[in-house]
Design a protein around this motif. Structure first.
Motif, PDB file in Angstrom:
ATOM      1  N   VAL A 289      -3.227  33.334  66.776  1.00  0.00           N
ATOM      2  CA  VAL A 289      -2.735  34.676  67.109  1.00  0.00           C
ATOM      3  C   VAL A 289      -1.335  34.808  66.528  1.00  0.00           C
ATOM      4  O   VAL A 289      -0.455  33.986  66.801  1.00  0.00           O
ATOM      5  CB  VAL A 289      -2.675  34.898  68.637  1.00  0.00           C
ATOM      6  N   ASN A 290      -1.132  35.849  65.717  1.00  0.00           N
ATOM      7  CA  ASN A 290       0.175  36.115  65.125  1.00  0.00           C
ATOM      8  C   ASN A 290       0.789  37.346  65.770  1.00  0.00           C
ATOM      9  O   ASN A 290       0.100  38.355  65.981  1.00  0.00           O
ATOM     10  CB  ASN A 290       0.031  36.360  63.619  1.00  0.00           C
ATOM     11  N   GLY A 291       2.072  37.256  66.116  1.00  0.00           N
ATOM     12  CA  GLY A 291       2.738  38.383  66.761  1.00  0.00           C
ATOM     13  C   GLY A 291       4.229  38.282  66.620  1.00  0.00           C
ATOM     14  O   GLY A 291       4.753  37.412  65.898  1.00  0.00           O
ATOM     15  N   PRO A 292       4.984  39.125  67.299  1.00  0.00           N
ATOM     16  CA  PRO A 292       6.449  39.121  67.207  1.00  0.00           C
ATOM     17  C   PRO A 292       7.067  37.813  67.691  1.00  0.00           C
ATOM     18  O   PRO A 292       8.211  37.508  67.360  1.00  0.00           O
ATOM     19  CB  PRO A 292       6.861  40.296  68.106  1.00  0.00           C
ATOM     20  N   PHE A 293       6.309  37.041  68.466  1.00  0.00           N
ATOM     21  CA  PHE A 293       6.773  35.747  68.985  1.00  0.00           C
ATOM     22  C   PHE A 293       6.565  34.627  67.984  1.00  0.00           C
ATOM     23  O   PHE A 293       6.997  33.493  68.205  1.00  0.00           O
ATOM     24  CB  PHE A 293       5.996  35.395  70.265  1.00  0.00           C
ATOM     25  N   GLY A 294       5.846  34.889  66.882  1.00  0.00           N
ATOM     26  CA  GLY A 294       5.478  33.846  65.937  1.00  0.00           C
ATOM     27  C   GLY A 294       3.969  33.664  65.916  1.00  0.00           C
ATOM     28  O   GLY A 294       3.233  34.627  65.692  1.00  0.00           O
ATOM     29  N   ALA A 295       3.512  32.447  66.196  1.00  0.00           N
ATOM     30  CA  ALA A 295       2.075  32.171  66.152  1.00  0.00           C
ATOM     31  C   ALA A 295       1.662  31.293  67.328  1.00  0.00           C
ATOM     32  O   ALA A 295       2.422  30.434  67.771  1.00  0.00           O
ATOM     33  CB  ALA A 295       1.697  31.486  64.841  1.00  0.00           C
ATOM     34  N   ILE A 296       0.449  31.554  67.845  1.00  0.00           N
ATOM     35  CA  ILE A 296      -0.139  30.698  68.880  1.00  0.00           C
ATOM     36  C   ILE A 296      -1.472  30.191  68.347  1.00  0.00           C
ATOM     37  O   ILE A 296      -2.379  30.979  68.047  1.00  0.00           O
ATOM     38  CB  ILE A 296      -0.403  31.474  70.191  1.00  0.00           C
ATOM     39  N   ASP A 297      -1.601  28.879  68.218  1.00  0.00           N
ATOM     40  CA  ASP A 297      -2.874  28.280  67.806  1.00  0.00           C
ATOM     41  C   ASP A 297      -3.724  28.065  69.052  1.00  0.00           C
ATOM     42  O   ASP A 297      -3.275  27.437  70.016  1.00  0.00           O
ATOM     43  CB  ASP A 297      -2.639  26.943  67.091  1.00  0.00           C
ATOM     44  N   LEU A 298      -4.943  28.563  69.020  1.00  0.00           N
ATOM     45  CA  LEU A 298      -5.820  28.499  70.190  1.00  0.00           C
ATOM     46  C   LEU A 298      -7.128  27.789  69.873  1.00  0.00           C
ATOM     47  O   LEU A 298      -7.711  27.972  68.805  1.00  0.00           O
ATOM     48  CB  LEU A 298      -6.151  29.916  70.681  1.00  0.00           C
ATOM     49  N   LYS A 299      -7.592  27.004  70.829  1.00  0.00           N
ATOM     50  CA  LYS A 299      -8.925  26.404  70.771  1.00  0.00           C
ATOM     51  C   LYS A 299      -9.590  26.729  72.104  1.00  0.00           C
ATOM     52  O   LYS A 299      -9.224  26.172  73.139  1.00  0.00           O
ATOM     53  CB  LYS A 299      -8.845  24.904  70.542  1.00  0.00           C
ATOM     54  N   LEU A 300     -10.565  27.649  72.073  1.00  0.00           N
ATOM     55  CA  LEU A 300     -11.144  28.199  73.298  1.00  0.00           C
ATOM     56  C   LEU A 300     -12.571  27.728  73.530  1.00  0.00           C
ATOM     57  O   LEU A 300     -13.277  27.324  72.599  1.00  0.00           O
ATOM     58  CB  LEU A 300     -11.128  29.727  73.235  1.00  0.00           C
ATOM     59  N   THR A 301     -13.004  27.824  74.785  1.00  0.00           N
ATOM     60  CA  THR A 301     -14.387  27.490  75.126  1.00  0.00           C
ATOM     61  C   THR A 301     -15.255  28.749  75.198  1.00  0.00           C
ATOM     62  O   THR A 301     -16.426  28.662  75.559  1.00  0.00           O
ATOM     63  CB  THR A 301     -14.469  26.733  76.466  1.00  0.00           C
ATOM     64  N   ILE A 302     -14.692  29.918  74.884  1.00  0.00           N
ATOM     65  CA  ILE A 302     -15.502  31.121  74.704  1.00  0.00           C
ATOM     66  C   ILE A 302     -15.601  31.373  73.208  1.00  0.00           C
ATOM     67  O   ILE A 302     -14.743  30.924  72.436  1.00  0.00           O
ATOM     68  CB  ILE A 302     -14.919  32.345  75.430  1.00  0.00           C
ATOM     69  N   THR A 303     -16.639  32.082  72.774  1.00  0.00           N
ATOM     70  CA  THR A 303     -16.865  32.203  71.339  1.00  0.00           C
ATOM     71  C   THR A 303     -17.250  33.621  70.953  1.00  0.00           C
ATOM     72  O   THR A 303     -17.471  34.481  71.806  1.00  0.00           O
ATOM     73  CB  THR A 303     -17.944  31.200  70.889  1.00  0.00           C
ATOM     74  N   GLY A 304     -17.326  33.860  69.659  1.00  0.00           N
ATOM     75  CA  GLY A 304     -17.731  35.160  69.133  1.00  0.00           C
ATOM     76  C   GLY A 304     -16.547  35.978  68.666  1.00  0.00           C
ATOM     77  O   GLY A 304     -15.470  35.942  69.272  1.00  0.00           O
ATOM     78  N   MET A 305     -16.739  36.741  67.587  1.00  0.00           N
ATOM     79  CA  MET A 305     -15.679  37.606  67.095  1.00  0.00           C
ATOM     80  C   MET A 305     -15.251  38.618  68.147  1.00  0.00           C
ATOM     81  O   MET A 305     -14.071  38.961  68.265  1.00  0.00           O
ATOM     82  CB  MET A 305     -16.156  38.332  65.831  1.00  0.00           C
ATOM     83  N   PHE A 306     -16.223  39.107  68.935  1.00  0.00           N
ATOM     84  CA  PHE A 306     -15.889  40.089  69.969  1.00  0.00           C
ATOM     85  C   PHE A 306     -14.913  39.502  70.981  1.00  0.00           C
ATOM     86  O   PHE A 306     -14.054  40.215  71.512  1.00  0.00           O
ATOM     87  CB  PHE A 306     -17.149  40.606  70.658  1.00  0.00           C
TER      88      PHE A 306
END
Length: 504
Positions: A289-306
């Protein structure tokens, strides 16, 4: 909680009053079965039931006053105060929030609207806020949560009395936030009367509820009301924020309907929040996730583009409430799932079974696209469409099912008062159109009995196939013409798989 009837009547300056106003009101109801001594009974004229017909019953049960919009001869000579107004629904919207001391102005209110993604987004926002140390209530399709206490729900957004009562209970229980799904029906019918939202979130817009709104433009305009409300002067001192998906074509409409600060999000357009390095798999999704704070790298257990869009929306809401990136990351990576939303059914089978609430064309297409991203073999689709609802989406969903699926089993959803065979005939039109256009190597079957359809799908599945059971998700019932029966797609699938393994 009690009010003097005179206080309530003062909110209705044009009302005609017969009877005494020096009475104590301890409850408000529009269902005569919920009347207790000391109730103000509100007569609502609905499509099928008219509350005026039950006014005398309400008085017998202890109602001290009755709010009406037409003459009720049965009340003549009764010891009850009759308050006559031009529109009892509008009067209810004025009286009820006051009766409950305007709880929607005491809580931080976050409203999520859109066709798809509302439920998951509210749960994600709730998780982030709780991780940040806040006490959070949630109101939505699946359940109402007051901290960890769950209450059942009837509508995505409850009616005015139920909603205000629930919000008042949240205030009493020490909640700081109420995160809620806000349906187009609720906005059009003003079920959210008395609520002052601090954050409004827009997920997406696709065809749905045209049986109610008549046109897609009406449907969009109903959703836009949430964002118009954010720009109005209210009683809260702090600022308001709109969180808007700019990848959706209706995003610009929401943007044009609000005057408050906006946090935009998207994947395919320039926005305040974006996502890249996306990796979608069956067990979860990874992205940045890129935003005004910089970047957050995420690895989630939910899936799908939606769900990546849902996460971006939740991050936007969290940023609006001044929650930091580290807390956001921790909350999202510990988030597991929402019942009936791309939920995996694990019963020891060598193939994947997914149950999802998708009941709109866009919702079905989203989950099918996600399944196609990781399916190593066939996709078997089980789905239907609800009765007494928008008929025009049925052939669209049939066409989508056969476009993305290899085998389609069209079945009953909640047929309600409609003939299931007629609903399936509408779906079959789209299936045949899809087969003729692109998919002659695929097949389908019409199986009205949903249990039989799920059984057939599971028995057809081979190793590495994906069985997608769509439409009902978290629901544990099926609404038929003459009754409602227990029915849980997840439980039925588990039972069939266990039976297969038993006799293997």
């Amino acid at each position: 909680m009690a009010k003097n009837l005179q206080q309530l009547a003062a909110l209705l300056p044009h009302a005609k009053i017969r009877g005494l106003l020096d009475k104590t009101v301890v409850s408000v109801a529009h269902d005569s079965r919920k009347v207790v001594p000391g109730t103000l009974f509100i007569c609502l004229a609905g499509a099928h039931v008219d509350g005026h017909d039950f006014a005398a019953d309400a008085v017998r049960q202890g109602a001290v006053a009755v709010l009406v919009e037409k003459d009720v001869p049965q009340l003549a000579g009764q010891d009850v105060t009759v308050i006559s107004v031009a529109d009892t629904r509008a009067a209810m919207q004025a009286v009820v929030p006051f009766f409950f001391d305007y709880p929607g102005q005491k809580l931080r209110m976050i409203g999520v609207t859109g066709t798809n993604g509302k439920t998951t987004t509210t749960y994600l926002i709730r998780s982030i806020l709780r991780q940040a140390g806040y006490k959070v209530g949630l109101i939505g399709t699946i359940q109402t949560l007051i901290d960890n206490t769950a209450l059942p729900v009837k509508n995505t957004t409850p009616d005015v009395i139920e909603l205000q009562s629930t919000l008042a209970e949240m205030v009493k229980s020490g909640m700081e936030y109420a995160v809620m799904e806000v349906s187009s029906h609720a906005l059009a019918l003003n079920r959210v009367a008395g609520c002052e939202f601090d954050v409004g979130v827009f997920t997406n817009m696709t065809q749905d509820h045209l049986d109610f709104h008549q046109t897609f433009n009406n449907y969009i305009d109903a959703k836009a009301e949430l964002f118009r409300s954010l720009g109005r002067t209210g009683n809260k001192k702090t600022g308001k924020t709109a969180i808007i998906n700019l990848d959706d074509s209706a995003g610009s409409i929401m943007l044009n309907n609000t005057t408050c600060p906006v946090i935009s999000y998207g994947i395919n357009t320039t926005a305040d929040l974006t996502a890249d390095h996306i990796n979608v798999e069956a067990a979860g999704a990874g992205f940045t996730v890129n935003g005004p704070f910089g970047a957050i790298d995420l690895k989630l257990t939910i899936t799908g583009m939606f769900n990546i869009y849902n996460v971006l929306a939740a991050v936007g809401a969290a940023l609006a409430e001044k929650v930091g990136p580290a807390v956001i990351k921790q909350a999202l990576e510990s988030f597991t799932s929402v019942p009936g939303r791309f939920e995996l059914v694990q019963a020891g089978q060598p193939f994947t079974v997914i149950v999802d609430y998708a009941h709109t064309p866009d919702g079905l297409e989203n989950v099918l696209k996600t399944a196609k991203q990781f399916a190593k073999s066939k996709i078997i689709v089980v789905f239907g469409c609800g009765g007494d609802r928008d008929r025009t989406k049925r052939p669209i969903m049939g066409k989508l099912a056969v476009q993305y699926g290899d085998m389609v089993l069209a079945t009953s959803d909640n047929p309600r008062s409609e003939d299931p065979e007629k609903i399936l005939a509408d779906i079959e039109v789209g299936i045949k159109e899809g087969l003729a256009a692109c998919c002659s190597d695929k097949s389908y079957e019409i199986i009205p009995d949903r249990r039989q359809a799920i059984t057939k799908a599971v028995k057809l599945a081979g190793p590495q196939d994906v069985v997608l059971i769509a439409g009902k998700g978290h629901e544990t019932y099926q609404v038929l013409k003459d009754r409602t029966i227990d029915f849980d797609d997840r439980q039925v699938a588990r039972e069939v798989i266990k039976e297969m393994r038993k006799y293997g």
